[in-house]
Design an enzyme around this catalytic site. Structure first.
Site, PDB file in Angstrom:
ATOM      1  N   SER A 196     -46.326  34.499  22.494  1.00  0.00           N
ATOM      2  CA  SER A 196     -45.105  33.721  22.289  1.00  0.00           C
ATOM      3  C   SER A 196     -44.475  34.109  20.965  1.00  0.00           C
ATOM      4  O   SER A 196     -45.052  33.876  19.898  1.00  0.00           O
ATOM      5  CB  SER A 196     -45.440  32.224  22.277  1.00  0.00           C
ATOM      6  OG  SER A 196     -44.335  31.517  21.766  1.00  0.00           O
ATOM      7  N   ASP A 231     -49.752  27.394  28.743  1.00  0.00           N
ATOM      8  CA  ASP A 231     -48.997  27.563  27.505  1.00  0.00           C
ATOM      9  C   ASP A 231     -49.272  26.382  26.574  1.00  0.00           C
ATOM     10  O   ASP A 231     -48.996  25.243  26.921  1.00  0.00           O
ATOM     11  CB  ASP A 231     -47.499  27.637  27.860  1.00  0.00           C
ATOM     12  CG  ASP A 231     -46.600  27.817  26.654  1.00  0.00           C
ATOM     13  OD1 ASP A 231     -47.106  28.083  25.559  1.00  0.00           O
ATOM     14  OD2 ASP A 231     -45.360  27.696  26.842  1.00  0.00           O
ATOM     15  N   ASP A 284     -39.477  31.272  23.882  1.00  0.00           N
ATOM     16  CA  ASP A 284     -39.312  29.816  23.969  1.00  0.00           C
ATOM     17  C   ASP A 284     -37.896  29.403  23.586  1.00  0.00           C
ATOM     18  O   ASP A 284     -37.470  29.581  22.452  1.00  0.00           O
ATOM     19  CB  ASP A 284     -40.324  29.130  23.045  1.00  0.00           C
ATOM     20  CG  ASP A 284     -41.732  29.180  23.621  1.00  0.00           C
ATOM     21  OD1 ASP A 284     -41.908  28.766  24.782  1.00  0.00           O
ATOM     22  OD2 ASP A 284     -42.653  29.648  22.919  1.00  0.00           O
ATOM     23  N   MET A 341     -35.406  26.292  23.156  1.00  0.00           N
ATOM     24  CA  MET A 341     -35.426  24.827  22.977  1.00  0.00           C
ATOM     25  C   MET A 341     -34.043  24.365  22.531  1.00  0.00           C
ATOM     26  O   MET A 341     -33.409  25.016  21.699  1.00  0.00           O
ATOM     27  CB  MET A 341     -36.448  24.438  21.917  1.00  0.00           C
ATOM     28  CG  MET A 341     -37.854  24.954  22.185  1.00  0.00           C
ATOM     29  SD  MET A 341     -39.006  24.272  20.982  1.00  0.00           S
ATOM     30  CE  MET A 341     -40.459  25.297  21.297  1.00  0.00           C
ATOM     31  N   MET A 377     -36.917  25.138  27.626  1.00  0.00           N
ATOM     32  CA  MET A 377     -37.185  23.718  27.388  1.00  0.00           C
ATOM     33  C   MET A 377     -35.848  23.079  27.043  1.00  0.00           C
ATOM     34  O   MET A 377     -35.563  22.765  25.893  1.00  0.00           O
ATOM     35  CB  MET A 377     -38.210  23.584  26.254  1.00  0.00           C
ATOM     36  CG  MET A 377     -39.606  24.013  26.688  1.00  0.00           C
ATOM     37  SD  MET A 377     -40.669  24.422  25.280  1.00  0.00           S
ATOM     38  CE  MET A 377     -40.227  26.125  25.052  1.00  0.00           C
ATOM     39  N   GLY A 408     -51.823  25.991  22.780  1.00  0.00           N
ATOM     40  CA  GLY A 408     -53.186  25.842  22.255  1.00  0.00           C
ATOM     41  C   GLY A 408     -54.206  26.804  22.837  1.00  0.00           C
ATOM     42  O   GLY A 408     -55.405  26.573  22.709  1.00  0.00           O
ATOM     43  N   MET A 435     -48.049  23.272  31.308  1.00  0.00           N
ATOM     44  CA  MET A 435     -48.104  23.088  29.847  1.00  0.00           C
ATOM     45  C   MET A 435     -49.424  22.438  29.455  1.00  0.00           C
ATOM     46  O   MET A 435     -49.856  21.465  30.080  1.00  0.00           O
ATOM     47  CB  MET A 435     -46.960  22.183  29.373  1.00  0.00           C
ATOM     48  CG  MET A 435     -45.558  22.767  29.442  1.00  0.00           C
ATOM     49  SD  MET A 435     -45.295  24.250  28.452  1.00  0.00           S
ATOM     50  CE  MET A 435     -45.677  23.699  26.792  1.00  0.00           C
ATOM     51  N   SER A 445     -52.740  32.011  18.134  1.00  0.00           N
ATOM     52  CA  SER A 445     -54.034  32.717  18.192  1.00  0.00           C
ATOM     53  C   SER A 445     -53.862  34.234  18.271  1.00  0.00           C
ATOM     54  O   SER A 445     -54.775  34.977  17.919  1.00  0.00           O
ATOM     55  CB  SER A 445     -54.881  32.209  19.363  1.00  0.00           C
ATOM     56  OG  SER A 445     -54.294  32.579  20.586  1.00  0.00           O
ATOM     57  N   GLY A 460     -42.466  21.834  22.576  1.00  0.00           N
ATOM     58  CA  GLY A 460     -41.651  21.600  21.385  1.00  0.00           C
ATOM     59  C   GLY A 460     -42.092  22.398  20.171  1.00  0.00           C
ATOM     60  O   GLY A 460     -41.257  22.850  19.396  1.00  0.00           O
ATOM     61  N   PHE A 461     -43.395  22.590  20.025  1.00  0.00           N
ATOM     62  CA  PHE A 461     -43.887  23.243  18.811  1.00  0.00           C
ATOM     63  C   PHE A 461     -45.093  24.121  19.105  1.00  0.00           C
ATOM     64  O   PHE A 461     -45.905  23.786  19.978  1.00  0.00           O
ATOM     65  CB  PHE A 461     -44.288  22.191  17.771  1.00  0.00           C
ATOM     66  CG  PHE A 461     -43.151  21.281  17.395  1.00  0.00           C
ATOM     67  CD1 PHE A 461     -42.268  21.633  16.378  1.00  0.00           C
ATOM     68  CD2 PHE A 461     -42.938  20.089  18.087  1.00  0.00           C
ATOM     69  CE1 PHE A 461     -41.204  20.809  16.055  1.00  0.00           C
ATOM     70  CE2 PHE A 461     -41.870  19.259  17.772  1.00  0.00           C
ATOM     71  CZ  PHE A 461     -40.997  19.619  16.750  1.00  0.00           C
ATOM     72  N   GLY A 462     -45.209  25.199  18.331  1.00  0.00           N
ATOM     73  CA  GLY A 462     -46.415  26.016  18.389  1.00  0.00           C
ATOM     74  C   GLY A 462     -47.504  25.353  17.560  1.00  0.00           C
ATOM     75  O   GLY A 462     -47.250  24.384  16.829  1.00  0.00           O
ATOM     76  N   GLY A 463     -48.710  25.864  17.683  1.00  0.00           N
ATOM     77  CA  GLY A 463     -49.794  25.430  16.804  1.00  0.00           C
ATOM     78  C   GLY A 463     -50.412  24.077  17.117  1.00  0.00           C
ATOM     79  O   GLY A 463     -51.110  23.513  16.273  1.00  0.00           O
ATOM     80  N   HIS A 473     -38.902  30.758  28.748  1.00  0.00           N
ATOM     81  CA  HIS A 473     -39.346  29.381  29.010  1.00  0.00           C
ATOM     82  C   HIS A 473     -38.270  28.445  28.462  1.00  0.00           C
ATOM     83  O   HIS A 473     -38.163  28.267  27.247  1.00  0.00           O
ATOM     84  CB  HIS A 473     -40.702  29.187  28.313  1.00  0.00           C
ATOM     85  CG  HIS A 473     -41.244  27.804  28.385  1.00  0.00           C
ATOM     86  ND1 HIS A 473     -42.247  27.355  27.552  1.00  0.00           N
ATOM     87  CD2 HIS A 473     -40.940  26.757  29.196  1.00  0.00           C
ATOM     88  CE1 HIS A 473     -42.542  26.098  27.836  1.00  0.00           C
ATOM     89  NE2 HIS A 473     -41.753  25.702  28.830  1.00  0.00           N
ATOM     90  N   GLY A 490     -49.335  31.846  21.047  1.00  0.00           N
ATOM     91  CA  GLY A 490     -48.561  32.124  19.842  1.00  0.00           C
ATOM     92  C   GLY A 490     -49.489  32.309  18.670  1.00  0.00           C
ATOM     93  O   GLY A 490     -49.850  33.436  18.294  1.00  0.00           O
ATOM     94  N   HIS A 494     -43.294  36.165  25.725  1.00  0.00           N
ATOM     95  CA  HIS A 494     -42.917  34.796  26.083  1.00  0.00           C
ATOM     96  C   HIS A 494     -41.861  34.316  25.080  1.00  0.00           C
ATOM     97  O   HIS A 494     -42.085  34.345  23.873  1.00  0.00           O
ATOM     98  CB  HIS A 494     -44.160  33.907  26.037  1.00  0.00           C
ATOM     99  CG  HIS A 494     -43.925  32.500  26.471  1.00  0.00           C
ATOM    100  ND1 HIS A 494     -43.889  32.116  27.800  1.00  0.00           N
ATOM    101  CD2 HIS A 494     -43.727  31.363  25.753  1.00  0.00           C
ATOM    102  CE1 HIS A 494     -43.691  30.817  27.880  1.00  0.00           C
ATOM    103  NE2 HIS A 494     -43.585  30.323  26.650  1.00  0.00           N
TER     104      HIS A 494
HETATM  105  C1  DX5 Z   1     -44.550  25.148  22.910  1.00  0.00           C
HETATM  106  C2  DX5 Z   1     -44.204  26.513  23.424  1.00  0.00           C
HETATM  107  C3  DX5 Z   1     -45.309  27.495  23.365  1.00  0.00           C
HETATM  108  C4  DX5 Z   1     -45.825  27.792  21.972  1.00  0.00           C
HETATM  109  C5  DX5 Z   1     -47.290  28.069  22.075  1.00  0.00           C
HETATM  110  O1  DX5 Z   1     -43.563  24.239  23.293  1.00  0.00           O
HETATM  111  O2  DX5 Z   1     -43.806  26.432  24.795  1.00  0.00           O
HETATM  112  O3  DX5 Z   1     -44.967  28.697  24.020  1.00  0.00           O
HETATM  113  O4  DX5 Z   1     -45.198  28.874  21.358  1.00  0.00           O
HETATM  114  O5  DX5 Z   1     -47.810  28.224  20.787  1.00  0.00           O
HETATM  115  P1  DX5 Z   1     -49.374  28.121  20.499  1.00  0.00           P
HETATM  116  O6  DX5 Z   1     -50.032  29.193  21.242  1.00  0.00           O
HETATM  117  O7  DX5 Z   1     -49.436  28.279  19.020  1.00  0.00           O
HETATM  118  O8  DX5 Z   1     -49.814  26.743  20.964  1.00  0.00           O
HETATM  119 ZN    ZN Z   2     -43.548  28.302  25.963  1.00  0.00          ZN
END
Ligand code: DX5
Ligand code: ZN
Length: 226
Positions: A9, A172, A36, A38, A69, A174, A138, A196, A143-146, A67, A194, A34
């Protein structure tokens, strides 16, 4: 038998140099990128839109797994097709008429994905499973990575895989070396990651581990249904 597809991602990359980051991931062995999208409405965060995808397309012929959102995904089909998106994945929660939207995406030459948020039951996808190329389950709130991988989403992957042995099933949120086993054993074959991958000392090694684990589980699964 669905093959492993590893999709870093780019949300975890440096947005000021997306072309460089994308190429770096391809060099590390990524199958897809990937992307994202938003809108600050469907999810409480803002990222990029079709113009950025269009600019990025000039630098790479990689598969763009977009993707969305966003609320009203119907509104963006034309723009993303023009921008060079390879797959348009919308959220079932955001669509008034998923059947019509699926046809619309296809008629614009893109592959079709449908995403479900953690609290959405997976049976909403069952009537659509034969009409789509991919379902995105999901494993965090979008909404957020990490964020932390939500284990309670894993049974949804399993239920989907049992019903649709040939469908691309994407997870997608974690995904890491700690959580890949749960996802791959449940039958997921498209792995988005993302943090990892981008933050790894050796992204290639992480990508290869994900791929080997997915392919091993898919082989076991297809043997068991022979
Ligand atoms: C979250 C995104 C994911 C995100 C995943 O809303 O859809 O694609 O980038 O990030 P990680 O792998 O860090 O959870
Ligand atoms: Zn995504």
């Amino acid at each position: 038998m669905p093959q492993a597809i590893i999709a870093p991602s780019i949300l975890s990359g440096d947005f000021a140099q997306l072309a460089v980051e994308s190429q770096r991931m391809i060099n590390e062995g990524a199958d897809w990128l990937h992307v994202d999208i938003m809108d600050g409405h469907f999810v409480p965060n803002l990222t990029i839109g079709a113009p950025v995808v269009q600019s990025l397309r000039k630098h790479t012929n990689a598969f763009f797994d977009c993707h969305l959102m966003v609320s009203n995904p119907e509104k963006w089909v034309k723009d993303f097709a023009k921008a060079g998106a390879s797959l348009f994945c919308f959220h079932i929660e955001a669509s008034q008429d998923p059947g019509k939207l699926i046809d619309e995406i296809r008629s614009h030459g893109m592959k079709v994905g449908v995403a479900v948020k953690p609290k959405t039951p997976i049976d909403v996808i069952f009537p659509l499973g034969h009409k789509i190329d991919m379902c995105l389950v999901m494993t965090v709130e979008p909404g957020f990575g990490g964020q932390k991988f939500m284990e309670d989403c894993v049974p949804k992957v399993k239920a989907l895989r049992e019903r649709f042995p040939e469908l691309d099933i994407e997870v997608d949120g974690g995904l890491s070396l700690e959580t890949i086993d749960q996802a791959s054993k449940a039958g997921a074959n498209v792995i988005v990651a993302g943090t990892s991958i981008f933050k790894a000392d050796n992204p290639k090694e992480v990508i290869n581990t994900f791929r080997n684990k997915v392919n091993t589980e898919q082989a076991k699964y297809s043997k068991s249904v022979e």
